[in-house]
Motif scaffolding. Structure first.
Motif, PDB file in Angstrom:
ATOM      1  N   LEU A  34      65.114 119.991 -13.070  1.00 52.52           N
ATOM      2  CA  LEU A  34      64.555 118.997 -12.715  1.00 52.52           C
ATOM      3  C   LEU A  34      65.617 117.690 -12.866  1.00 52.52           C
ATOM      4  N   ALA A  35      66.557 117.946 -13.869  1.00 56.23           N
ATOM      5  CA  ALA A  35      67.549 117.112 -14.291  1.00 56.23           C
ATOM      6  C   ALA A  35      68.522 117.016 -13.232  1.00 56.23           C
ATOM      7  N   LEU A  36      69.205 118.169 -12.711  1.00 57.51           N
ATOM      8  CA  LEU A  36      69.760 118.312 -11.844  1.00 57.51           C
ATOM      9  C   LEU A  36      69.424 117.527 -10.379  1.00 57.51           C
ATOM     10  N   LEU A  37      68.145 117.791 -10.046  1.00 58.84           N
ATOM     11  CA  LEU A  37      67.629 116.960  -8.925  1.00 58.84           C
ATOM     12  C   LEU A  37      67.487 115.430  -9.165  1.00 58.84           C
ATOM     13  N   GLY A  38      67.044 115.144 -10.341  1.00 61.73           N
ATOM     14  CA  GLY A  38      67.205 113.616 -10.549  1.00 61.73           C
ATOM     15  C   GLY A  38      68.795 113.117 -10.538  1.00 61.73           C
ATOM     16  N   ALA A  39      69.556 113.791 -10.983  1.00 62.54           N
ATOM     17  CA  ALA A  39      71.125 113.377 -10.799  1.00 62.54           C
ATOM     18  C   ALA A  39      71.702 113.353  -9.509  1.00 62.54           C
ATOM     19  N   MET A  40      71.084 114.240  -8.668  1.00 63.44           N
ATOM     20  CA  MET A  40      71.330 114.265  -7.274  1.00 63.44           C
ATOM     21  C   MET A  40      70.615 113.076  -6.611  1.00 63.44           C
ATOM     22  N   ILE A  41      69.701 112.430  -6.914  1.00 66.72           N
ATOM     23  CA  ILE A  41      68.959 111.610  -6.170  1.00 66.72           C
ATOM     24  C   ILE A  41      69.443 110.336  -6.906  1.00 66.72           C
ATOM     25  N   GLY A  42      69.979 110.358  -7.762  1.00 65.54           N
ATOM     26  CA  GLY A  42      70.834 109.093  -8.702  1.00 65.54           C
ATOM     27  C   GLY A  42      72.073 108.773  -7.925  1.00 65.54           C
ATOM     28  N   PHE A  43      72.756 110.109  -7.641  1.00 64.52           N
ATOM     29  CA  PHE A  43      74.066 110.084  -7.025  1.00 64.52           C
ATOM     30  C   PHE A  43      74.076 109.210  -5.593  1.00 64.52           C
ATOM     31  N   VAL A  44      72.905 109.649  -4.962  1.00 62.61           N
ATOM     32  CA  VAL A  44      72.724 109.384  -3.372  1.00 62.61           C
ATOM     33  C   VAL A  44      72.361 107.689  -3.377  1.00 62.61           C
ATOM     34  N   PHE A  45      71.321 107.272  -4.363  1.00 63.19           N
ATOM     35  CA  PHE A  45      70.885 106.083  -4.493  1.00 63.19           C
ATOM     36  C   PHE A  45      72.121 105.028  -4.924  1.00 63.19           C
ATOM     37  N   GLY A  46      72.820 105.651  -6.107  1.00 62.51           N
ATOM     38  CA  GLY A  46      73.964 104.803  -6.778  1.00 62.51           C
ATOM     39  C   GLY A  46      75.141 104.641  -5.663  1.00 62.51           C
ATOM     40  N   SER A  47      75.370 105.685  -4.879  1.00 61.16           N
ATOM     41  CA  SER A  47      76.352 105.404  -3.762  1.00 61.16           C
ATOM     42  C   SER A  47      76.055 104.571  -2.870  1.00 61.16           C
ATOM     43  N   LEU A  48      74.828 104.337  -2.352  1.00 61.74           N
ATOM     44  CA  LEU A  48      74.330 103.342  -1.571  1.00 61.74           C
ATOM     45  C   LEU A  48      74.445 101.862  -2.247  1.00 61.74           C
ATOM     46  N   LEU A  49      74.095 101.884  -3.630  1.00 62.45           N
ATOM     47  CA  LEU A  49      74.174 100.695  -4.329  1.00 62.45           C
ATOM     48  C   LEU A  49      75.538  99.918  -4.252  1.00 62.45           C
ATOM     49  N   VAL A  50      76.570 100.882  -4.766  1.00 66.97           N
ATOM     50  CA  VAL A  50      78.033 100.867  -4.799  1.00 66.97           C
ATOM     51  C   VAL A  50      78.537 100.343  -3.602  1.00 66.97           C
ATOM     52  N   GLY A  51      78.379 100.998  -2.362  1.00 66.42           N
ATOM     53  CA  GLY A  51      78.738 100.606  -1.194  1.00 66.42           C
ATOM     54  C   GLY A  51      78.080  99.409  -0.549  1.00 66.42           C
ATOM     55  N   ALA A  53      75.149  99.259   0.774  1.00 68.76           N
ATOM     56  CA  ALA A  53      74.392  99.550   1.923  1.00 68.76           C
ATOM     57  C   ALA A  53      73.374  98.537   2.255  1.00 68.76           C
ATOM     58  N   PRO A  54      73.216  98.468   3.855  1.00 63.95           N
ATOM     59  CA  PRO A  54      72.007  97.780   4.258  1.00 63.95           C
ATOM     60  C   PRO A  54      70.788  98.400   3.970  1.00 63.95           C
ATOM     61  N   THR A  55      69.564  97.668   4.168  1.00 60.47           N
ATOM     62  CA  THR A  55      68.393  98.120   3.853  1.00 60.47           C
ATOM     63  C   THR A  55      68.110  99.262   5.021  1.00 60.47           C
ATOM     64  N   GLN A  56      68.652  99.257   6.167  1.00 62.86           N
ATOM     65  CA  GLN A  56      68.254 100.428   7.106  1.00 62.86           C
ATOM     66  C   GLN A  56      68.747 101.778   6.409  1.00 62.86           C
ATOM     67  N   ALA A  57      69.915 101.738   5.728  1.00 67.42           N
ATOM     68  CA  ALA A  57      70.406 102.943   5.048  1.00 67.42           C
ATOM     69  C   ALA A  57      69.319 103.582   4.064  1.00 67.42           C
ATOM     70  N   TYR A  58      68.690 102.960   3.389  1.00 68.57           N
ATOM     71  CA  TYR A  58      67.719 103.189   2.268  1.00 68.57           C
ATOM     72  C   TYR A  58      66.527 103.786   3.120  1.00 68.57           C
ATOM     73  N   LEU A  59      66.051 103.038   4.364  1.00 65.16           N
ATOM     74  CA  LEU A  59      64.896 103.581   5.146  1.00 65.16           C
ATOM     75  C   LEU A  59      65.097 104.708   5.688  1.00 65.16           C
ATOM     76  N   ALA A  60      66.651 104.955   6.362  1.00 63.00           N
ATOM     77  CA  ALA A  60      66.803 106.196   6.866  1.00 63.00           C
ATOM     78  C   ALA A  60      66.636 107.608   5.888  1.00 63.00           C
ATOM     79  N   LEU A  61      66.559 107.374   4.555  1.00 61.63           N
ATOM     80  CA  LEU A  61      66.438 108.258   3.671  1.00 61.63           C
ATOM     81  C   LEU A  61      64.931 108.945   3.744  1.00 61.63           C
ATOM     82  N   VAL A  62      64.128 108.063   4.369  1.00 63.46           N
ATOM     83  CA  VAL A  62      62.632 108.674   4.644  1.00 63.46           C
ATOM     84  C   VAL A  62      62.831 109.899   5.613  1.00 63.46           C
TER      85      VAL A  62
END
Length: 108
Positions: A34-51, A53-62
């Motif tokens: 569960l911690a590994l899965l949470g870290a992966m989700i944090g990595f993806v969203f953290g990368s979008l925040l640092v980069g 990314a536009p709102t469409q990038a977050y919506l594409a994760l759906v």
């Protein structure tokens, strides 16, 4: 990344089934997955925040679960298919490269 997510979800599912079957013995391993899965989700969203990314990038994760399911189907088909595939080279046009001054012996 899709294969890594798939591997983590597989490990999580296997450990959860074993945890239920063994009566809660593998609680630490389950928390680890569960911690590994949470870290992966944090990595993806953290990368979008640092980069930034536009709102469409977050919506594409759906569509990420559908993409992973599609990819599982492709890999399953590749593993189950018995006919050998051959690689066919794509035809390309010839590209001529220009010489740089260093290659032509011309000094600046």
């Amino acid at each position: 990344l899709a294969l890594l997510v798939l591997a983590v979800l597989g490990g999580l599912a296997f450990t959860a089934i074993a945890w239920l079957w063994l009566g809660g013995v593998l609680g630490g391993a389950l928390l680890g997955w569960l911690a590994l899965l949470g870290a992966m989700i944090g990595f993806v969203f953290g990368s979008l925040l640092v980069g930034r990314a536009p709102t469409q990038a977050y919506l594409a994760l759906v569509f990420a679960p559908a993409y992973i399911g599609w990819k599982i189907g492709i890999y399953a088909k590749m593993m189950l298919e018995r006919t050998p595939r051959e690689w066919v080279r794509t035809q390309r046009s010839k590209i001529e490269l220009l010489e740089t001054p260093a290659e032509s012996g011309v000094k600046k």
